[in-house]
Design an enzyme around this catalytic site. Structure first.
Site, PDB file in Angstrom:
ATOM      1  N   GLY A 142      14.241  10.111  -0.420  1.00  0.00           N
ATOM      2  CA  GLY A 142      14.818   9.517   0.848  1.00  0.00           C
ATOM      3  C   GLY A 142      13.788   9.175   1.970  1.00  0.00           C
ATOM      4  N   SER A 143      12.501   9.428   1.728  1.00  0.00           N
ATOM      5  CA  SER A 143      11.346   9.203   2.641  1.00  0.00           C
ATOM      6  C   SER A 143      11.525   8.012   3.480  1.00  0.00           C
ATOM      7  CB  SER A 143       9.889   9.485   2.151  1.00  0.00           C
ATOM      8  OG  SER A 143       9.546   8.310   1.403  1.00  0.00           O
ATOM      9  N   ASN A 144      11.826   6.560   2.854  1.00  0.00           N
ATOM     10  CA  ASN A 144      12.078   5.441   3.320  1.00  0.00           C
ATOM     11  C   ASN A 144      13.234   5.566   4.232  1.00  0.00           C
ATOM     12  OD1 ASN A 144      10.176   3.233   2.267  1.00  0.00           O
ATOM     13  ND2 ASN A 144      10.419   4.525   0.680  1.00  0.00           N
ATOM     14  N   LEU A 182      17.981   3.531  -7.751  1.00  0.00           N
ATOM     15  CA  LEU A 182      17.530   2.994  -9.252  1.00  0.00           C
ATOM     16  C   LEU A 182      18.657   2.355  -9.980  1.00  0.00           C
ATOM     17  CD1 LEU A 182      15.419   6.084  -9.923  1.00  0.00           C
ATOM     18  CD2 LEU A 182      14.835   3.886  -8.817  1.00  0.00           C
ATOM     19  N   ASN A 194      15.725  -4.631  -0.890  1.00  0.00           N
ATOM     20  CA  ASN A 194      15.045  -3.800  -1.557  1.00  0.00           C
ATOM     21  C   ASN A 194      13.593  -3.717  -1.553  1.00  0.00           C
ATOM     22  OD1 ASN A 194      14.861  -1.638  -3.605  1.00  0.00           O
ATOM     23  ND2 ASN A 194      14.329  -3.276  -4.982  1.00  0.00           N
ATOM     24  N   HIS A 197      10.276  -2.814  -3.308  1.00  0.00           N
ATOM     25  CA  HIS A 197       9.425  -2.280  -4.515  1.00  0.00           C
ATOM     26  C   HIS A 197       7.851  -1.958  -4.334  1.00  0.00           C
ATOM     27  CE1 HIS A 197       9.262  -2.466  -8.824  1.00  0.00           C
ATOM     28  NE2 HIS A 197       8.193  -3.018  -8.761  1.00  0.00           N
ATOM     29  N   ASP A 217      14.881  -7.060  -9.038  1.00  0.00           N
ATOM     30  CA  ASP A 217      13.497  -7.309  -8.438  1.00  0.00           C
ATOM     31  C   ASP A 217      13.162  -8.644  -8.245  1.00  0.00           C
ATOM     32  OD1 ASP A 217      12.137  -4.443  -9.962  1.00  0.00           O
ATOM     33  OD2 ASP A 217      13.262  -4.778  -8.061  1.00  0.00           O
ATOM     34  N   GLU A 256       5.034   1.154   2.929  1.00  0.00           N
ATOM     35  CA  GLU A 256       6.578   1.293   2.880  1.00  0.00           C
ATOM     36  C   GLU A 256       7.093   1.809   4.034  1.00  0.00           C
ATOM     37  OE1 GLU A 256       7.549   4.054  -0.255  1.00  0.00           O
ATOM     38  OE2 GLU A 256       6.889   2.420  -2.031  1.00  0.00           O
TER      39      GLU A 256
HETATM   40  C1  GRF Z   1       9.692   4.094  -3.271  1.00  0.00           C
HETATM   41  O1  GRF Z   1       8.686   4.112  -4.392  1.00  0.00           O
HETATM   42  C2  GRF Z   1      10.009   2.848  -3.093  1.00  0.00           C
HETATM   43  O2  GRF Z   1       8.924   1.771  -3.117  1.00  0.00           O
HETATM   44  C3  GRF Z   1      10.948   2.779  -4.180  1.00  0.00           C
HETATM   45  O3  GRF Z   1      11.497   3.937  -4.654  1.00  0.00           O
HETATM   46  C4  GRF Z   1      10.715   5.011  -3.775  1.00  0.00           C
HETATM   47  C5  GRF Z   1      11.498   5.400  -2.952  1.00  0.00           C
HETATM   48  O4  GRF Z   1      11.294   6.545  -2.338  1.00  0.00           O
HETATM   49  N1  GRF Z   1      11.792   1.610  -4.177  1.00  0.00           N
HETATM   50  P1  GRF Z   1      11.807   7.457  -1.163  1.00  0.00           P
HETATM   51  O5  GRF Z   1      12.992   8.225  -1.918  1.00  0.00           O
HETATM   52  O6  GRF Z   1      12.281   6.838  -0.114  1.00  0.00           O
HETATM   53  O7  GRF Z   1      10.731   8.544  -0.791  1.00  0.00           O
END
Ligand code: GRF
Length: 186
Positions: free
Chosen positions: A11-13, A84, A101, A103, A144, A173
Site C-alpha cells: 500500500g505504499s502508493n 491484483l 490503475n 502499472h 491493462d 509512482e
Molecule cells: C506497484 O508496483 C504498482 O505499480 C503496482 O503494484 C505495486 C503496488 O505497490 N500496481 P504498493 O502496494 O502501492 O506498494
C-alpha cells in the site's frame, strides 16, 4: 470528492495518496478495499482511520455488494494501487471512466495477466531495455488495456538489477499517482 483505494499489498502508493491530500479537505479517502488478508494496507487504513474492507472473492466477481457500497458512498474515483484482481464488468460499468490503475512499466509492453510487481522489472532487465517507467490508465474489462492517462520514464542502465529498476519506478509512482488523482478530481 470521495475516492476508494483498492490494493493487494504494502500500500505504499495508497499511503502517498493519503499523505498528498492530508489537511487539504479536497479529497476524502472513504474506503480502502483489499483482497489479501494481512496485507500491509490494512495497517495503513487502521493508522489513518479509514474503513478497510476485506473483499470476498465470490461477492466481488458475482454480487453487487461492492458496487452498491461504493455508489452509496458517492465515490467519484476508484484508485487501483497494486490491486491484483481483474475488476469485474459490473464494477467497470457502474463507474465508467472512474477507475484508474498504475502499472509499473511502459504499457502496452510488459502488461497483461501475471505481469505485475517484480516480474515486470525482471522482464525489462532480461530484454535489456534502455528505459522503463509507469503507466497510469483507465480501467476497462481487460487487463491493462484501458486508455492511458500518463506515462513517465526512467533510465535503465545495463548494470541495473530488477530491484534497481523497481526502485526507480517506485519513485515515479509515488511522485505522479497523487498528482494524477488530484488532476482527475479537480
Ligand atoms: C506497484 O508496483 C504498482 O505499480 C503496482 O503494484 C505495486 C503496488 O505497490 N500496481 P504498493 O502496494 O502501492 O506498494
Amino acid at each position: 470528492k470521495n475516492i476508494a483505494i483498492f490494493a493487494s499489498g504494502a500500500g505504499s502508493n495508497a499511503q502517498k495518496i493519503i499523505d498528498h491530500f492530508r489537511g487539504k479537505g479536497t479529497v476524502n479517502v472513504k474506503y480502502i478495499l483489499c483482497n489479501k488478508p494481512g496485507a500491509g494496507i490494512f495497517d495503513i487504513a487502521e493508522r489513518e482511520n479509514i474503513p478497510a474492507i476485506l473483499i470476498e472473492k465470490e461477492q466481488f466477481f458475482r454480487g453487487d455488494t461492492y458496487v452498491k457500497l461504493l455508489q452509496e458512498a458517492n465515490i467519484d474515483l476508484i484508485v487501483l494501487a497494486g490491486f491484483l484482481w481483474k475488476v469485474p464488468t459490473n464494477l467497470v460499468q457502474a463507474f465508467p471512466n472512474k477507475i484508474i490503475n498504475i502499472h509499473p512499466a511502459l504499457l502496452p509492453k510488459y502488461g497483461g495477466k501475471g505481469m505485475y510487481g517484480h516480474f515486470v522489472h525482471e522482464a525489462v532487465v532480461a530484454a535489456q531495455e534502455k528505459e522503463s517507467g509507469i503507466t497510469i490508465h483507465y480501467v476497462n474489462e481487460h487487463y491493462d488495456e484501458g486508455a492511458p492517462i500518463l506515462q513517465e520514464r526512467c533510465e535503465v542502465l545495463s548494470t541495473d538489477s530488477p530491484t534497481d529498476v523497481a526502485k526507480k519506478v517506485q519513485v515515479l509512482e509515488h511522485q505522479w499517482f497523487p498528482v494524477i488523482v488530484e488532476r482527475l478530481l479537480s
